[in-house]
Structures are given as structure tokens and as C-alpha cells.
Motif scaffolding. Structure first.
Motif, mmCIF file in Angstrom:
data_model
loop_
_atom_site.group_PDB
_atom_site.id
_atom_site.type_symbol
_atom_site.label_atom_id
_atom_site.label_comp_id
_atom_site.label_asym_id
_atom_site.label_seq_id
_atom_site.Cartn_x
_atom_site.Cartn_y
_atom_site.Cartn_z
ATOM 1 N N ILE A 257 0.676 -1.032 0.432
ATOM 2 C CA ILE A 257 -0.110 0.072 0.042
ATOM 3 C C ILE A 257 0.870 1.228 0.787
ATOM 4 O O ILE A 257 2.233 1.518 1.040
ATOM 5 N N LYS A 258 0.415 1.888 -0.774
ATOM 6 C CA LYS A 258 1.148 3.396 -0.764
ATOM 7 C C LYS A 258 0.148 4.480 -0.760
ATOM 8 O O LYS A 258 -0.860 4.046 -1.386
ATOM 9 N N SER A 259 -0.127 4.820 0.116
ATOM 10 C CA SER A 259 -1.156 5.885 0.752
ATOM 11 C C SER A 259 -0.503 7.362 0.528
ATOM 12 O O SER A 259 0.874 8.015 1.312
ATOM 13 N N LYS A 260 -1.002 8.197 0.416
ATOM 14 C CA LYS A 260 -1.105 10.210 0.961
ATOM 15 C C LYS A 260 -2.600 10.824 1.211
ATOM 16 O O LYS A 260 -3.198 10.495 0.480
ATOM 17 N N ARG A 261 -1.677 11.054 2.635
ATOM 18 C CA ARG A 261 -3.424 11.834 2.347
ATOM 19 C C ARG A 261 -2.854 13.736 2.636
ATOM 20 O O ARG A 261 -1.333 13.957 2.838
ATOM 21 N N SER A 262 -4.150 14.105 1.929
ATOM 22 C CA SER A 262 -3.825 16.044 2.344
ATOM 23 C C SER A 262 -5.217 16.376 2.606
ATOM 24 O O SER A 262 -6.262 15.857 3.001
ATOM 25 N N ILE A 263 -5.262 16.939 3.882
ATOM 26 C CA ILE A 263 -5.887 17.326 4.845
ATOM 27 C C ILE A 263 -6.658 19.223 4.130
ATOM 28 O O ILE A 263 -5.307 19.842 4.257
ATOM 29 N N ASN A 264 -7.974 19.847 3.777
ATOM 30 C CA ASN A 264 -7.634 20.951 3.658
ATOM 31 C C ASN A 264 -8.840 21.397 4.567
ATOM 32 O O ASN A 264 -9.961 20.948 4.567
ATOM 33 N N LEU A 265 -9.017 22.776 4.755
ATOM 34 C CA LEU A 265 -10.241 23.010 6.155
ATOM 35 C C LEU A 265 -10.400 23.774 4.944
ATOM 36 O O LEU A 265 -10.521 24.467 3.732
ATOM 37 N N THR A 266 -12.141 23.881 4.949
ATOM 38 C CA THR A 266 -13.329 23.934 4.029
ATOM 39 C C THR A 266 -13.895 25.554 4.604
ATOM 40 O O THR A 266 -14.554 26.084 4.131
ATOM 41 N N ASN A 267 -14.304 24.871 6.225
ATOM 42 C CA ASN A 267 -14.601 25.644 6.191
ATOM 43 C C ASN A 267 -14.377 26.484 7.957
ATOM 44 O O ASN A 267 -14.553 25.417 8.807
ATOM 45 N N PRO A 268 -13.874 26.965 8.422
ATOM 46 C CA PRO A 268 -13.037 27.548 9.456
ATOM 47 C C PRO A 268 -13.963 28.176 10.808
ATOM 48 O O PRO A 268 -13.926 27.020 12.258
ATOM 49 N N SER A 269 -15.053 28.288 10.561
ATOM 50 C CA SER A 269 -16.046 28.831 11.769
ATOM 51 C C SER A 269 -16.313 26.976 12.731
ATOM 52 O O SER A 269 -16.742 27.106 13.738
ATOM 53 N N THR A 270 -16.477 25.965 11.071
ATOM 54 C CA THR A 270 -17.859 24.589 11.924
ATOM 55 C C THR A 270 -16.538 23.861 13.035
ATOM 56 O O THR A 270 -17.304 24.025 14.204
ATOM 57 N N PRO A 271 -15.315 24.070 12.523
ATOM 58 C CA PRO A 271 -14.827 24.025 11.493
ATOM 59 C C PRO A 271 -15.262 22.410 10.733
ATOM 60 O O PRO A 271 -15.717 21.229 11.241
ATOM 61 N N GLU A 272 -14.954 22.884 9.355
ATOM 62 C CA GLU A 272 -14.836 21.876 8.283
ATOM 63 C C GLU A 272 -13.517 21.957 7.726
ATOM 64 O O GLU A 272 -13.292 21.471 6.945
ATOM 65 N N PHE A 273 -12.880 19.940 7.395
ATOM 66 C CA PHE A 273 -12.183 19.775 6.759
ATOM 67 C C PHE A 273 -12.368 18.391 6.183
ATOM 68 O O PHE A 273 -13.591 17.933 5.645
ATOM 69 N N ASP A 274 -11.865 18.535 4.881
ATOM 70 C CA ASP A 274 -12.446 17.489 3.324
ATOM 71 C C ASP A 274 -10.603 16.881 3.857
ATOM 72 O O ASP A 274 -9.759 17.704 3.656
ATOM 73 N N VAL A 275 -10.813 15.439 4.179
ATOM 74 C CA VAL A 275 -9.783 14.741 3.772
ATOM 75 C C VAL A 275 -9.722 13.902 2.505
ATOM 76 O O VAL A 275 -10.840 12.872 2.227
ATOM 77 N N THR A 276 -8.557 13.694 1.902
ATOM 78 C CA THR A 276 -8.578 13.261 0.897
ATOM 79 C C THR A 276 -7.175 12.176 0.870
ATOM 80 O O THR A 276 -6.552 12.946 1.092
ATOM 81 N N VAL A 277 -7.488 10.674 0.385
ATOM 82 C CA VAL A 277 -6.130 10.123 0.505
ATOM 83 C C VAL A 277 -6.331 9.779 -0.628
ATOM 84 O O VAL A 277 -7.578 9.282 -0.857
ATOM 85 N N ASP A 278 -4.993 9.310 -1.066
ATOM 86 C CA ASP A 278 -4.516 8.696 -2.375
ATOM 87 C C ASP A 278 -3.925 7.530 -2.048
ATOM 88 O O ASP A 278 -3.127 7.470 -1.753
ATOM 89 N N PHE A 279 -5.036 5.953 -2.580
ATOM 90 C CA PHE A 279 -4.554 5.433 -1.835
ATOM 91 C C PHE A 279 -3.962 4.042 -3.474
ATOM 92 O O PHE A 279 -5.064 3.745 -3.543
ATOM 93 N N GLY A 280 -2.600 3.164 -3.753
ATOM 94 C CA GLY A 280 -2.422 2.939 -4.208
ATOM 95 C C GLY A 280 -2.570 1.405 -3.361
ATOM 96 O O GLY A 280 -1.802 1.194 -2.305
#
Lengths: 372, 507
Positions: A257-280
Motif C-alpha cells: 500500500i502506498k498512500s498519501k493524504r491531504s487535509i484541507n480546511l474548507t470552513n473555519p467556523s464549524t470547523p470543516e475539513f476535507d480529507v483526501t487519501v490517494d491510495f494505491g
């Protein structure tokens, strides 16, 4: 002649100053390889340690020593009273915390360990299920050196990314960071075997919850990159064959398994995060007769694995939110993304349980059916 | 620096004055036969091997026995003198000997006579004829013993200056090969030759060597090693700054790459200078092997220096102060092997190193056959016995043996000695201060090496001052087409650009 004087002075200094250095000749000291701390009543701490001593009969022997005192220095004085050679901690490999102590607070112990310059910062820390004393002092048939055994147990699992790495350096870093919490493996004695039995999660320096060792996989996925992991999943039975029942599990095993994750803050007030994992990954086991060479089968599998992982990750994040333990370091990302947030540790721990996370896992199966 | 120069200059002037004073006065040669013999005998303190031979009433031949070639004396000189007119000029013309001179000065012909010349004196003439027919008693050419190599020529210098020079001239048939003769030593009058190739060697270095040799004012020189120590930049340093080699091929390789060479009569070692530190670890044989193999061997040698110098000190330091750094798998075997040793590691290490040095010294002094026995006695008997008696640990024996073995891979014996000896202070420092001690030793050694020079050229070149272009061929052996002919420190400023960058092989 001019030069002789400083050289003479230097030589004399060499002779005199050499007497000041403290000698620690290898066979004239006792070497600790495993150390365990347990909490007793009245804030006293029991220290249990394995000591390797060398006797002139050419054999080295292992002893375990245990003592209860208020400070760790106090215990070390007491333990020294029981051994023939001075105890040194420079070869310490693993430090265990009793569950009770972990639930109380490991702050103090971490601090003293860090302050001891002898102890390397690459030792592993772990929580013992029960007390450390019963693990360390027990007699095992097949384990001759318990210190080395526990170290190897943790070390190879960390290498293979089956368990979260919890070196003293990483733990102290997470502990001192206000927006990130500690996770370390739990070690359990089962009969004659010692095993890693899950993951302890902390709020600040208190242990607040446990994750199973299968969940550790997803924790690593979110915290780190996978370089060569492997996992076994049970997908719903009707993933590939619609005739089959959903409750009938379809077992899948993947590795490389090779994986890479990226975390993006989409909404600072809630706060809300987008977590994307690319997974091979590579498919190595599939309990089905479907031809995995066909692209649509692979597509279906990829989707099912992705869905499964997304739901698992969401479940684990939710659990940590309940326990208010930010082991993934979302707080660090928040602090890094929001300017002038004025975030404090207390504020973040208020925000964390209400945080929203959207998880997206993109699976790609590179190869299937490798015959070895 | 300035002071030094001034002092040196003053010294030089003084020396020159002394020389002028000491120079013997020109003594005339007596035309009378008896008077002549009397003065010569008086000069030589009537030695038993002084032979006077009358050819005719007016003519005598004098020589020192065993120094002249009897065959030449009998067949050429004595027979031809019978038939010749009795004047020096006529004899000079008539004698069929390569080197015949007419000398009108007493001290000069006595010097010649002591080197193996027959002197013909004729009554009524203030001149003598000197016929040089010296016979050298010298050992035949044999393989070099200290610098043996597998592939390549198997001939070494012997103790005879003219044989050695002829060997060199056979390698380099080049009119630019310059040969300057010097005589050194008031008592021994040892002759020596300064050799270099005009146009390749840097004039500056040639001048330096020439000046240093002519400035020497000493009683005797019996070996080139003494000369090397006398004329190098820092005679007090432990590191040799000039190469002593007994291989003509290595010597010629040096000359061709722009170095200056000195051959001393009576010594089988020739001097090459300037020599940089790194060049002591390069062997001539590297040129003869294929380049990847030679590079591997060269890297192995560099590795060997480090193991040789630092392995034992690291053992001592780790076991005395830094038990934390010992890897866990080594911990148990190490402490178990040390368990019955009663000494601290430093004493243990010094003891074992001393034993090895004793063995080496004993082996070197004894004849080869006995030397081998010593090796076995030392290696096996003392080694095993020491471990069983509990004086040293098994692991230290391995380390010390490895260190000794490594030090012998240095292609130069003088440098190998240094590597071995320099270990002792480092072991002591490691025993006193642990790794700090080792670091101090490394620093001191580096500072010393950086301050050294060879004929004024930096000793640590090409690393400091950095000459990056020369790094590859200093560390590994490049394929022959990439090698620049002139090596570290031998760049000739005078030769034109194209020659400076000239490659060994032009394609």
C-alpha cells in the motif's frame, strides 16, 4: 621552547582532568533495557525494570527489580540498594506505562525521562494493559530477554506500519504541541505471549480511550504516509455478485500500500475539513471466483474498498471526537490555515468534538493476481 | 615566517663563510718520485692497501687495492704504459680507457684514487694522469623486498649510485633528464645525484632541493633516509614528507609526473619530493591494474587507514564511557567477553597493542624463516592464551589484529609505521576522555597535517587547498586516458598551457 610550555600545561591538565570523568565500564554496570511505571495509592509510583548483569562466569543474567517510591530518582536509589552494580539507563529501549498511570497522567514521567540525558530519544513508549509489573515479572517459556523481546515486537510492527510509531521524541513532540494528542500502542500479556493489542489515545497526557489494532491502520493512514502497508478487509457480500447476500462477507487482502493524504480546511467556523487519501495497492487475496483481470470488476472492488475505508475512518474520527483526543493533528492544520485564529489548547478542545470531516478515499489497484 | 627567513639567510651566509675558510689550499704535486710518494703516503696515513707499482725508472702507478679493476689495470694500463712516451699528455692520449684525466692538484687526485682510479706519476712533471678504472663491489639487482608488487617490474635499486642511475636512464631515455652531482659529508664524501626532467619538473622545487642539499654541513651520510629527514620541511613531524622508494619504476613515475628525485650512493632507497599525504597511499601497482580494480583496492586502503587508527580507540571509548552507543545485538557478547577481564579497557587495549608491536618488531629483526615462527607463536599462542587467561577479551583481539593488518596495507613502509604509532596517543585520549578525546586527537592531527608542507607545497593537497580537478584521480584511479600527467603539487608554472594540461594518453 615557546611551544613546550603550553604543551606541558596541556599534558598536566590531561592527567588531572581525566580523573574527573565518570567511567561507565560496560561490564561493571547493570544495564536496564525495559522500564515500567505503575501507579499505586497515595500517588506513589512502582517502577519495575529488567536488569542485565554480567557475572565473571561468562554468563549474563537478567533480573527484574521492583520498587515503590514517590519520585523516579527515589526508586532508582532503592533499586541500586538491591543490585551489586550501578544501574544505568542508557541502553533503555522500551518504556511501559501501567494503564492506571496512563489514565491518571503521564506528564510527570515523560518529563523526567526527557530530562535524563542518558536516555535516547528513540526509545519506544507503550501502555500496558493491566500493570507493567505483571508483564515484566512474569516467567515466559520462550522469551529469554523480555526487554529485547518487547522492543523487537514494537520495532518490527512500526517498521511494517502495523502500529503507530511512538518514540519518546514523537510522543513528547505531540505532548508539547497544544493542538495534537498522543497515541501509543497497548501491550498485553496473554498467557505465554505478549502482543500489541490496540492503540491508546490520549487527551493531553491522560489516556481516554482505546482503538483496536485493526483501527491503527486507519490512524496511520490519516497521520502519515504508507510506504508498504498491508491490510485485510471484509466487504459486503454483494459487491461483485448481486445474487449473494449482503451479510455474506467478501474477504479481501491487499498489500504494497502506498498512500498519501491531504487535509484541507474548507470552513473555519464549524470547523470543516476535507480529507483526501490517494491510495494505491496490490490485490493479493480475494475470496471470490470473479475474474479480477476485467476492468469493471476492479472498478467495483476499488469502489467497495474505498467506501469501506471511508466509513471506517469516519467511525474512528467520531470516536476520537467523543473522547476529545485529536491524535490526527487537525488542530495543527487549523492553526496553520487560519490567520490570527488566536487558537489555544482549551479552545481547540472545545471545537474538536463539533468538527466535521468529509473523507474521500481514492483507491487504485495497480496489480492483481501475483503468483509467488 | 619572516624571522625564520631572515635567520635562515644569516645562517646561510655564515655557512658560506665557513666553507670558504675550510676549503683546502691547492697543494702542488712534487715532480720528484720519492717526494711524491712520501706526500701521498702521508696524506693517506700509509694504508696497507696502498700499492705502488713501478713501470719504468721514471714512471710509477699508484692505486688502492681492491678499488680498481685488476683486469683493466693489467691488460690495458700496464701494457700500454710500456710503449708510450713518458709525458702526461701522451699517456692521456694513448690510454684506451674511457675516463682519463690530467690533474695537477694533490687533493683532487687523492679523492679520485679513493674512488678507484690508478694514478700515473712521471718524474719531472707536476701533473699526474688519473685513469678511472674503479671496480664496484656491489650486490646484483634483486626484487625490492619492502615494496613488492604482483604485476609490474620486479627490479629494485641496489646500493650503487651508477647502477641506480643507469636503471633510471633505461626507463627514461630523454635528454631532458637532468643529473646533478653533489658530494656530501666531510668524512664520507658520499656522492649523490639530483635527478629531474627539465621542462616537467617545477624549477622552484629543483632550486629548493639544490639549495637545501648544498647548505648541508654534516659529517657523514650513510643512507638516503637520513638525507630525507635533513632536508624535509619539518624534521620534527611524525609524518614523512618525502617518499623513500626502492622501486625504479615508482621513482621514474614520480620524475615523469614532475617530482624531483635524489639518489644517494650506498643506499638502496631513492628520495622523491614533493610528496603529498594522499600520494603515500597510492601504489605504483594501481597503474598496472584495470582501473575499477585499482580503484577498489585504493578505496580499501583508505578504509584500512581509518580502521587502523580509530577502531581500537573507539572500542576503548565505547566500553569506558559510551555504553549507550553499543548496538543491542552486540551488547551481550561484548559484555560477556569482557566479564572476566580484570583491567579497564584502556589497559587491556594498550597491553594488546604493545604485544602486537613487539611481535612486529621481533618479526622484522629476525631472519624470514624465524620471523614466520614468531608470527605463529605470537598470533596463535599468545592470542588464545591471553583470552583464556582472561587478560583480554576475544573481541579486542579481533579489533587489534584487524588494526595491525590494516596498517600493513599502506604501500609505503614509513607511512605504515606512522599509522601504527599514531594510534597510541589516540587510545590514551580515548581512555581519558572517551569520544571527546578521539575528537581532540582528530583535530590535533588534522591541524598538524594542514600545517605541514613538502618543499613548501601543501601536504594535504588536493583537499586543502582544494583542487577539485585532482580529487577523482587522488581518491580512485581513473581510466588511464583521463589521467593528467602532472600530479598534485607538481604543476609546472613555466611550461606552457598545453603541456600543463597534457594527458598521459592523447587520443
Amino acid at each position: 621552547m615557546k611551544k613546550t610550555k603550553p604543551i606541558l600545561i596541556l599534558l598536566i591538565c590531561t592527567l588531572f582532568v581525566a580523573g574527573c570523568t565518570e567511567q561507565k565500564i560496560l561490564e561493571r554496570i547493570s544495564i536496564t533495557t525495559l522500564l515500567g511505571y505503575d501507579l499505586e495509592e497515595e500517588d506513589k509510583v512502582t517502577t519495575t525494570l529488567t536488569v542485565r548483569q554480567v557475572s565473571p562466569d561468562d554468563k549474563s543474567s537478567l533480573e527484574t527489580q521492583s520498587n515503590t517510591e514517590e519520585t523516579s530518582n527515589g526508586t532508582s536509589i532503592k533499586v541500586n540498594l538491591q543490585t551489586s552494580k550501578k544501574i544505568m539507563a542508557g541502553q533503555l529501549r522500551v518504556l511501559l506505562f501501567g494503564k492506571k498511570l496512563a489514565q491518571d497522567s503521564i506528564e510527570q514521567t515523560l518529563h523526567t525521562t526527557m530530562m535524563n540525558s542518558e536516555i535516547s530519544s528513540s526509545i519506544y513508549l507503550a501502555v500496558a494493559d493491566g500493570t507493567t509489573k505483571e508483564i515484566i515479572e512474569a516467567q515466559y517459556e520462550n522469551i529469554t530477554d523480555i526487554g529485547q523481546h518487547v522492543f523487537n515486537l514494537i520495532d518490527h510492527n512500526v517498521e511494517e506500519q502495523h502500529s503507530v510509531s511512538s518514540t519518546l521524541h514523537e510522543v513528547v513532540r505531540n505532548n508539547y504541541s497544544p493542538f495534537r494528542d498522543i497515541a501509543m500502542p497497548i501491550i498485553k500479556k496473554e498467557g505465554q505471549i505478549i502482543k500489541i493489542n490496540g492503540l491508546a489515545i490520549f487527551n493531553k497526557s491522560k489516556m481516554v480511550g482505546e482503538l483496536s489494532s485493526e483501527d491503527a491502520f486507519y490512524v496511520i493512514m490519516l497521520r502519515d504516509k504508507f510506504k508498504a502497508g498491508s491490510v485485510e478487509l471484509s466487504l459486503p457480500g454483494n459487491t461483485l455478485n448481486h445474487d449473494r447476500d449482503q451479510d455474506d462477507k467478501l474477504e479481501v487482502s491487499i498489500d504494497s500500500i502506498k498512500s498519501k493524504r491531504s487535509i484541507n480546511l474548507t470552513n473555519p467556523s464549524t470547523p470543516e475539513f476535507d480529507v483526501t487519501v490517494d491510495f494505491g495497492c496490490r490485490l493479493i487475496e480475494l475470496h471470490s471466483n470473479e475474474n479480477t483481470g476485467r476492468p469493471e470488476v476492479t472498478k467495483k472492488l476499488e469502489k467497495a474498498i474505498g467506501d469501506k475505508m471511508e466509513s471506517e475512518i469516519s467511525r474512528i474520527i467520531k470516536y476520537t471526537q467523543e473522547k476529545n483526543s485529536d491524535i490526527f493533528g487537525f488542530g495543527d492544520d487549523y492553526y496553520a490555515s487560519v490567520r490570527n485564529s488566536g487558537l489555544t489548547e482549551a479552545k481547540w478542545h472545545q471545537m474538536y468534538p463539533n468538527m466535521k470531516v468529509n473523507v474521500k478515499v481514492n483507491i487504485e489497484i495497480f496489480r492483481n493476481g501475483v503468483f509467488e | 615566517m619572516f624571522k625564520n627567513n631572515k635567520q635562515k639567510k644569516e645562517d646561510k651566509e655564515k655557512k658560506e663563510q665557513q666553507k670558504n675558510e675550510e676549503k683546502p689550499k691547492k697543494e702542488p704535486i712534487s715532480p720528484d718520485k720519492n717526494q711524491f710518494l712520501l706526500t701521498v703516503k702521508e696524506k693517506l696515513h700509509s694504508p696497507s692497501d696502498f700499492i705502488v707499482r713501478s713501470v719504468s725508472d721514471n714512471m710509477i702507478v699508484v692505486y688502492v687495492d681492491n678499488l680498481v679493476d685488476n683486469k683493466n689495470l693489467n691488460e690495458i694500463i700496464l701494457t700500454q704504459l710500456q710503449e708510450v712516451e713518458e709525458t702526461p699528455e701522451a699517456i692521456h692520449q694513448k690510454l684506451t680507457i674511457p675516463e682519463v684525466d690530467i690533474v695537477d692538484e694533490l687533493n683532487k687526485f687523492i679523492g679520485d684514487m679513493l674512488q678507484g682510479a690508478a694514478v700515473v706519476h712521471i718524474v719531472g712533471h707536476e701533473k699526474v694522469v688519473v685513469a678511472k678504472i674503479s671496480a664496484y663491489q656491489s650486490r646484483g639487482l634483486s626484487a625490492p623486498e619492502n615494496e613488492s608488487q604482483v604485476i609490474g617490474s620486479q627490479v629494485g635499486f641496489n646500493e650503487n649510485l651508477s647502477t641506480n642511475i643507469s636503471l633510471i636512464r633505461r626507463y627514461i631515455t630523454n635528454p631532458n633528464l637532468c643529473n646533478e652531482k653533489f658530494v656530501l659529508g666531510k668524512q664520507t664524501k658520499t656522492s649523490l645525484s639530483l635527478l629531474y626532467i627539465h621542462g616537467i619538473a617545477t624549477e622552484e622545487y629543483v632550486n629548493t632541493v639544490r639549495q637545501r642539499i648544498s647548505d648541508l654541513d654534516i659529517q657523514d651520510i650513510l643512507d638516503s633516509a637520513v638525507l630525507a629527514e635533513l632536508i624535509d620541511d619539518n624534521s620534527k613531524s611524525i609524518f614523512p614528507q618525502m617518499l623513500l622508494t626502492e622501486r625504479p619504476d615508482r621513482f621514474c613515475d614520480g620524475l615523469l609526473s614532475g617530482k624531483v628525485g635524489i639518489v644517494v650512493n650506498g643506499s638502496s632507497m631513492a628520495i622523491l619530493c614533493p610528496y603529498a599525504f594522499i600520494e603515500f597511499f597510492q601504489s605504483r601497482e594501481d597503474q598496472n591494474l584495470r582501473w575499477p580494480i585499482a580503484s577498489f583496492v585504493r578505496l580499501l586502503r583508505f578504509f584500512a587507514i581509518f580502521t587502523s587508527i580509530f577502531l581500537t580507540p573507539i572500542y576503548v571509548a565505547s566500553l569506558t564511557y559510551h555504553y549507550e552507543v553499543i548496538p543491542q545485538p552486540l551488547l551481550v557478547p561484548l559484555s560477556e567477553s569482557r566479564a572476566i577481564v580484570p583491567f579497564p579497557p584502556i589497559i587491556e587495549a594498550l597491553l594488546l597493542e604493545l604485544i602486537i608491536e613487539l611481535l612486529r618488531e621481533a618479526g622484522a629483526k629476525l631472519p624470514t624463516k624465524v620471523g614466520q615462527t614468531i608470527g605463529i607463536v605470537g598470533g596463535i599462542v599468545i592470542g588464545t592464551a591471553a583470552v583464556q587467561a582472561g587478560i583480554t577479551s576475544n573481541i579486542l583481539i579481533i579489533i587489534v589484529a584487524l588494526g595491525a593488518l590494516s596498517s600493513f596495507t599502506t604501500p609505503n613502509y614509513m607511512m605504515g609505521n606512522v599509522i601504527r604509532i599514531v594510534r597510541f596517543p589516540i587510545i590514551l585520549l580515548a581512555g581519558f576522555w572517551g569520544y571527546y578525546g578521539i575528537m581532540i586527537a582528530i583535530c590535533l592531527m588534522l591541524i598538524h597535517l594542514l600545517r605541514l608542507s613538502s618543499l613548501g607545497a601543501p601536504y594535504m593537497a588536493p583537499f586543502y587547498p582544494p583542487r577539485f580537478k585532482q580529487w577523482p584521480n587522488s581518491i580512485i584511479r581513473l581510466p588511464i586516458t583521463f589521467i593528467k600527467r602532472q600530479t598534485v603539487n607538481s604543476r609546472n608554472e613555466d611550461s606552457n598551457e598545453s603541456q600543463q594540461g597534457e594527458k598521459k594518453v592523447a587520443k
